[in-house]
Design a protein around this motif. Structure first.
Motif, PDB file in Angstrom:
ATOM      1  N   GLN A  23      -3.371  -7.586  -4.720  1.00 15.87           N
ATOM      2  CA  GLN A  23      -4.732  -8.079  -4.587  1.00 15.87           C
ATOM      3  C   GLN A  23      -4.998  -8.585  -3.180  1.00 15.87           C
ATOM      4  O   GLN A  23      -6.001  -8.271  -2.570  1.00 15.87           O
ATOM      5  CB  GLN A  23      -4.913  -9.226  -5.561  1.00 15.87           C
ATOM      6  CG  GLN A  23      -6.103  -9.112  -6.464  1.00 15.87           C
ATOM      7  CD  GLN A  23      -5.949 -10.097  -7.596  1.00 15.87           C
ATOM      8  OE1 GLN A  23      -5.991 -11.308  -7.380  1.00 15.87           O
ATOM      9  NE2 GLN A  23      -5.740  -9.582  -8.787  1.00 15.87           N
ATOM     10  N   LEU A  78      -3.483  -7.870  -0.425  1.00 14.33           N
ATOM     11  CA  LEU A  78      -3.462  -6.835   0.598  1.00 14.33           C
ATOM     12  C   LEU A  78      -4.472  -5.727   0.304  1.00 14.33           C
ATOM     13  O   LEU A  78      -4.702  -4.856   1.136  1.00 14.33           O
ATOM     14  CB  LEU A  78      -2.051  -6.252   0.712  1.00 14.33           C
ATOM     15  CG  LEU A  78      -0.992  -7.298   1.085  1.00 14.33           C
ATOM     16  CD1 LEU A  78       0.408  -6.720   0.971  1.00 14.33           C
ATOM     17  CD2 LEU A  78      -1.233  -7.826   2.501  1.00 14.33           C
ATOM     18  N   ILE A 124      -4.320  -3.199  -1.706  1.00 17.33           N
ATOM     19  CA  ILE A 124      -3.765  -1.858  -1.759  1.00 17.33           C
ATOM     20  C   ILE A 124      -2.595  -1.845  -2.735  1.00 17.33           C
ATOM     21  O   ILE A 124      -1.896  -2.849  -2.887  1.00 17.33           O
ATOM     22  CB  ILE A 124      -3.317  -1.396  -0.346  1.00 17.33           C
ATOM     23  CG1 ILE A 124      -3.094   0.103  -0.310  1.00 17.33           C
ATOM     24  CG2 ILE A 124      -2.088  -2.142   0.119  1.00 17.33           C
ATOM     25  CD1 ILE A 124      -3.050   0.658   1.103  1.00 17.33           C
ATOM     26  N   ARG A 125      -2.440  -0.706  -3.410  1.00 13.82           N
ATOM     27  CA  ARG A 125      -1.364  -0.591  -4.394  1.00 13.82           C
ATOM     28  C   ARG A 125      -0.018  -0.506  -3.679  1.00 13.82           C
ATOM     29  O   ARG A 125       0.136   0.269  -2.738  1.00 13.82           O
ATOM     30  CB  ARG A 125      -1.606   0.647  -5.252  1.00 13.82           C
ATOM     31  CG  ARG A 125      -0.626   0.827  -6.380  1.00 13.82           C
ATOM     32  CD  ARG A 125      -1.306   1.391  -7.604  1.00 13.82           C
ATOM     33  NE  ARG A 125      -2.066   0.337  -8.248  1.00 13.82           N
ATOM     34  CZ  ARG A 125      -1.774  -0.155  -9.457  1.00 13.82           C
ATOM     35  NH1 ARG A 125      -0.751   0.311 -10.132  1.00 13.82           N
ATOM     36  NH2 ARG A 125      -2.489  -1.118  -9.977  1.00 13.82           N
ATOM     37  N   ALA A 147       2.320   2.083   1.298  1.00 19.34           N
ATOM     38  CA  ALA A 147       1.981   0.702   1.658  1.00 19.34           C
ATOM     39  C   ALA A 147       3.116  -0.242   1.247  1.00 19.34           C
ATOM     40  O   ALA A 147       3.430  -1.200   1.959  1.00 19.34           O
ATOM     41  CB  ALA A 147       0.676   0.287   0.988  1.00 19.34           C
ATOM     42  N   ARG A 206       5.778  -0.144   3.713  1.00 22.49           N
ATOM     43  CA  ARG A 206       5.393  -0.904   4.901  1.00 22.49           C
ATOM     44  C   ARG A 206       5.583  -2.395   4.667  1.00 22.49           C
ATOM     45  O   ARG A 206       6.093  -3.116   5.526  1.00 22.49           O
ATOM     46  CB  ARG A 206       3.930  -0.588   5.253  1.00 22.49           C
ATOM     47  CG  ARG A 206       3.389  -1.340   6.451  1.00 22.49           C
ATOM     48  CD  ARG A 206       4.179  -1.005   7.709  1.00 22.49           C
ATOM     49  NE  ARG A 206       3.752  -1.807   8.848  1.00 22.49           N
ATOM     50  CZ  ARG A 206       4.183  -3.022   9.121  1.00 22.49           C
ATOM     51  NH1 ARG A 206       5.072  -3.602   8.326  1.00 22.49           N
ATOM     52  NH2 ARG A 206       3.739  -3.676  10.166  1.00 22.49           N
ATOM     53  N   LEU A 237      -1.928  -1.309   7.158  1.00 25.25           N
ATOM     54  CA  LEU A 237      -2.459  -1.063   5.815  1.00 25.25           C
ATOM     55  C   LEU A 237      -3.895  -0.542   5.914  1.00 25.25           C
ATOM     56  O   LEU A 237      -4.302   0.369   5.187  1.00 25.25           O
ATOM     57  CB  LEU A 237      -2.399  -2.328   4.968  1.00 25.25           C
ATOM     58  CG  LEU A 237      -0.985  -2.840   4.668  1.00 25.25           C
ATOM     59  CD1 LEU A 237      -1.036  -4.063   3.750  1.00 25.25           C
ATOM     60  CD2 LEU A 237      -0.124  -1.767   4.037  1.00 25.25           C
ATOM     61  N   ARG A 244      -5.454   2.859   4.464  1.00 24.59           N
ATOM     62  CA  ARG A 244      -6.656   2.969   3.654  1.00 24.59           C
ATOM     63  C   ARG A 244      -7.603   3.989   4.255  1.00 24.59           C
ATOM     64  O   ARG A 244      -8.299   4.696   3.550  1.00 24.59           O
ATOM     65  CB  ARG A 244      -7.335   1.612   3.524  1.00 24.59           C
ATOM     66  CG  ARG A 244      -6.560   0.690   2.625  1.00 24.59           C
ATOM     67  CD  ARG A 244      -7.415  -0.461   2.175  1.00 24.59           C
ATOM     68  NE  ARG A 244      -7.623  -1.400   3.265  1.00 24.59           N
ATOM     69  CZ  ARG A 244      -7.072  -2.611   3.318  1.00 24.59           C
ATOM     70  NH1 ARG A 244      -6.286  -3.000   2.338  1.00 24.59           N
ATOM     71  NH2 ARG A 244      -7.318  -3.412   4.312  1.00 24.59           N
ATOM     72  N   ARG A 246     -13.535  -1.044   2.859  1.00 23.41           N
ATOM     73  CA  ARG A 246     -12.101  -0.912   2.800  1.00 23.41           C
ATOM     74  C   ARG A 246     -11.652   0.503   3.165  1.00 23.41           C
ATOM     75  O   ARG A 246     -10.571   0.691   3.715  1.00 23.41           O
ATOM     76  CB  ARG A 246     -11.635  -1.289   1.384  1.00 23.41           C
ATOM     77  CG  ARG A 246     -10.157  -1.354   1.231  1.00 23.41           C
ATOM     78  CD  ARG A 246      -9.763  -1.929  -0.118  1.00 23.41           C
ATOM     79  NE  ARG A 246     -10.021  -3.365  -0.214  1.00 23.41           N
ATOM     80  CZ  ARG A 246      -9.758  -4.088  -1.305  1.00 23.41           C
ATOM     81  NH1 ARG A 246      -9.271  -3.501  -2.368  1.00 23.41           N
ATOM     82  NH2 ARG A 246      -9.991  -5.374  -1.312  1.00 23.41           N
ATOM     83  N   ASP A 252      -8.891   2.690  -9.241  1.00 26.54           N
ATOM     84  CA  ASP A 252      -8.053   1.521  -9.100  1.00 26.54           C
ATOM     85  C   ASP A 252      -8.841   0.329  -8.563  1.00 26.54           C
ATOM     86  O   ASP A 252      -8.719  -0.798  -9.041  1.00 26.54           O
ATOM     87  CB  ASP A 252      -6.938   1.875  -8.125  1.00 26.54           C
ATOM     88  CG  ASP A 252      -5.739   1.024  -8.355  1.00 26.54           C
ATOM     89  OD1 ASP A 252      -5.081   1.227  -9.382  1.00 26.54           O
ATOM     90  OD2 ASP A 252      -5.481   0.151  -7.513  1.00 26.54           O
ATOM     91  N   LYS A 304     -11.305  -8.862 -10.873  1.00 23.68           N
ATOM     92  CA  LYS A 304     -10.265  -9.849 -10.623  1.00 23.68           C
ATOM     93  C   LYS A 304     -10.294 -10.401  -9.202  1.00 23.68           C
ATOM     94  O   LYS A 304     -10.093 -11.570  -8.976  1.00 23.68           O
ATOM     95  CB  LYS A 304      -8.879  -9.217 -10.840  1.00 23.68           C
ATOM     96  CG  LYS A 304      -8.475  -9.159 -12.282  1.00 23.68           C
ATOM     97  CD  LYS A 304      -7.077  -8.601 -12.396  1.00 23.68           C
ATOM     98  CE  LYS A 304      -6.812  -8.180 -13.832  1.00 23.68           C
ATOM     99  NZ  LYS A 304      -5.623  -7.343 -13.935  1.00 23.68           N
ATOM    100  N   SER A 305     -10.496  -9.491  -8.255  1.00 23.52           N
ATOM    101  CA  SER A 305     -10.339  -9.942  -6.878  1.00 23.52           C
ATOM    102  C   SER A 305     -11.625 -10.468  -6.240  1.00 23.52           C
ATOM    103  O   SER A 305     -11.570 -11.009  -5.149  1.00 23.52           O
ATOM    104  CB  SER A 305      -9.725  -8.829  -6.021  1.00 23.52           C
ATOM    105  OG  SER A 305     -10.246  -7.577  -6.354  1.00 23.52           O
TER     106      SER A 305
END
Lengths: 300, 300
Positions: free
Chosen positions: A45, A47, A49-50, A64, A67, B86, B90, B120, B290, B297-298
């Motif tokens: 959350q 970051l 990204i999954r 990711a 990384r 990251l 993306r 993003r 996703d 949530k976020s």
DNA sequence: CTACCACATAAAACATTCTTATCTTGCATA
DNA sequence: TATGCAAGATAAGAATGTTTTATGTGGTAG
């Protein structure tokens, strides 16, 4: 607001990368599996990204995730270097420290504290003398001891002090004794029992006398069965079934005796750390006092 | 167990080093001064060494503090690099995405979500068509839309879906209206009023009809004053004092109209995200779904 | 002195994170 | 295919941690 990325989460993440399984990481780290899921979700959350593909039976780090793993490892390396350097700085604190302590603090409080301090500052040599509270305070005042630990607060503005722990004097009996399974006993009941006292000059005995005196009980009228010279011997006598003793709550853990409580009465007292009020103190003394002050907070 | 060192604490620490004052850092970071003290104490506790000398008027970093500062800065640098990488990953997600949405989700839910997603993943082009729920589902099924948002769940195992939000259809009136300051009105009271409906084919109108139908109320017997073609026009008519409208709770915030509640009745429905059930999806679609799943949530 | 400013401390409100219990899914076995 | 198992997800409540508000303490300047 943002929960922040903490070393704990990163450690969990590294473990996941290493072990390849949430459940196993949970077992290994002594936390529950949902806690691991939760931490990963939080990282993802934060970051945005999954990080881990867990759609198949076996989990895989995403790009990711790889990384982040590098980041986590770099981070860990830096953290390790930091730890080492701080260690070094602590070693720079060295010298001798002469401490005086009265019986209970000296036997039940100091050993653990000094061990931790010593581990943190290996270059320091410490000597701790055990005597009684009054002597400790006098010797701190006359600069024989650099620091003292005692059961009564010092008087006068030349000495600084702060409380390091609270304590309670409680009646103890052998496990087979009629009082052993009772929460409370009344003062009257005590009077008829076989009592074991400390000698009249002991700090514990004096505290007992004065604390009971405050509520109108004069223990001089109670005829003790035995008068012994140390807390340990009182506990030993009680264990052997000789009667009821009165000792510091700090002294009884692991001794096997049972403690009771006197109805309507808490025989509490405090222990203090005492040192001379001075502008300039040695770095060692400063570090030591600082350590004692924060010891309670940082060790449970 | 250990509370862990988190980015937030380190940031606070860096700010302290920069500004030289706890209070000022507190102001600057929008937290209270004790919170700053607390964080510093936590750091000092965790590292077992004093970081900041605050015995004088002006505070100074200790040697250990200086060392931690270097760590915090290195850390921040790594963190920044991580963020950048990251970001880059993306951006690797690119392509076109064709979305279908029914009115309420399309107008009140998607705009914000798409804006965040777009930020993003800047390389993605999105087109969102607005139609009605049934059309959306059909077009997702025939692969015209890659994803859809609608007010009814799809049938059949070829489509996957999940709830994205709940909603309620509520009666609204102009601020001056007799119902404006009432919590609840009874269904009977509504019948006598000037009612404003949507056309019979609208999703909102159909939900209204079916939800009321379930409790035995047949709104076909209620003669509407006006029948309008969009949620916005209903709100506009209500604002102008034309009577009572029924609209999605999502649509009214900031419109100035007053909402009421029908006694003993919640006209609730859900909105869904729909997509075709397939093993292989494009990375873009995967990332989008996703994102939608975790959006709630976020974002608060 | 006295007022003020900055940090410390305490108690309670508030937030996060963990655990326990339960569910879902994929896979292996029968 | 059923059935059971193992792994991860989710929910609700408990346990911890963090922040705020209110107040204390000490140093410094007027």
């Amino acid at each position: 607001m943002t929960t922040g990325m903490n070393t704990e989460y990163l450690k969990t993440f590294r473990e996941i990368a290493r072990l390849g399984s949430f459940s196993e990481v949970a077992r290994e780290m002594g936390i529950s599996q949902p806690a691991v899921s939760f931490q990963v979700q939080k990282l993802e959350q934060e970051l945005g990204i999954r990080l881990i593909d867990r759609s198949q039976k076996t989990i895989t780090l995403t790009k990711a995730g790889e990384r982040l793993l590098r980041f986590a490892e770099a981070m860990e390396g830096e953290r390790e270097k930091l730890r080492g350097d701080l260690e070094q700085m602590r070693e720079d604190i060295s010298g001798d420290l002469l401490i005086g302590a009265s019986t209970i603090p000296g036997e039940y409080l100091l050993p653990k504290m000094l061990a931790v301090f010593k581990q943190r500052h290996p270059a320091v040599k410490i000597q701790a003398d055990i005597s009684d509270s009054v002597t400790v305070i006098n010797r701190v005042r006359d600069n024989t001891y650099e620091v003292g630990f005692c059961g009564i607060p010092p008087e006068g503005k030349d000495l600084a002090f702060f409380k390091i722990a609270g304590d309670e004097i409680i009646p103890i009996v052998a496990p087979g004794h009629p009082f052993a399974n009772r929460d409370e006993v009344s003062p009257e009941e005590l009077e008829g029992e076989a009592l074991i006292f400390r000698e009249a000059t002991s700090g514990t005995q004096r505290s007992l006398e004065s604390l009971l005196g405050r509520v109108g009980i004069d223990i001089k009228k109670w005829a003790p069965q035995l008068v012994l010279g140390s807390t340990r011997s009182v506990i030993a006598a009680v264990s052997a079934g000789a009667g009821i003793g009165f000792v510091s709550s700090l002294a009884i853990k692991g001794s096997g005796v049972k403690s009771a409580r006197i109805k309507g009465l808490r025989l509490t007292r405090d222990f203090y750390c005492v040192y001379r009020q001075e502008r300039v103190v040695s770095r060692l003394l400063e570090a030591f006092i600082d350590f004692i002050k924060t010891y309670e907070k940082s060790h449970l």
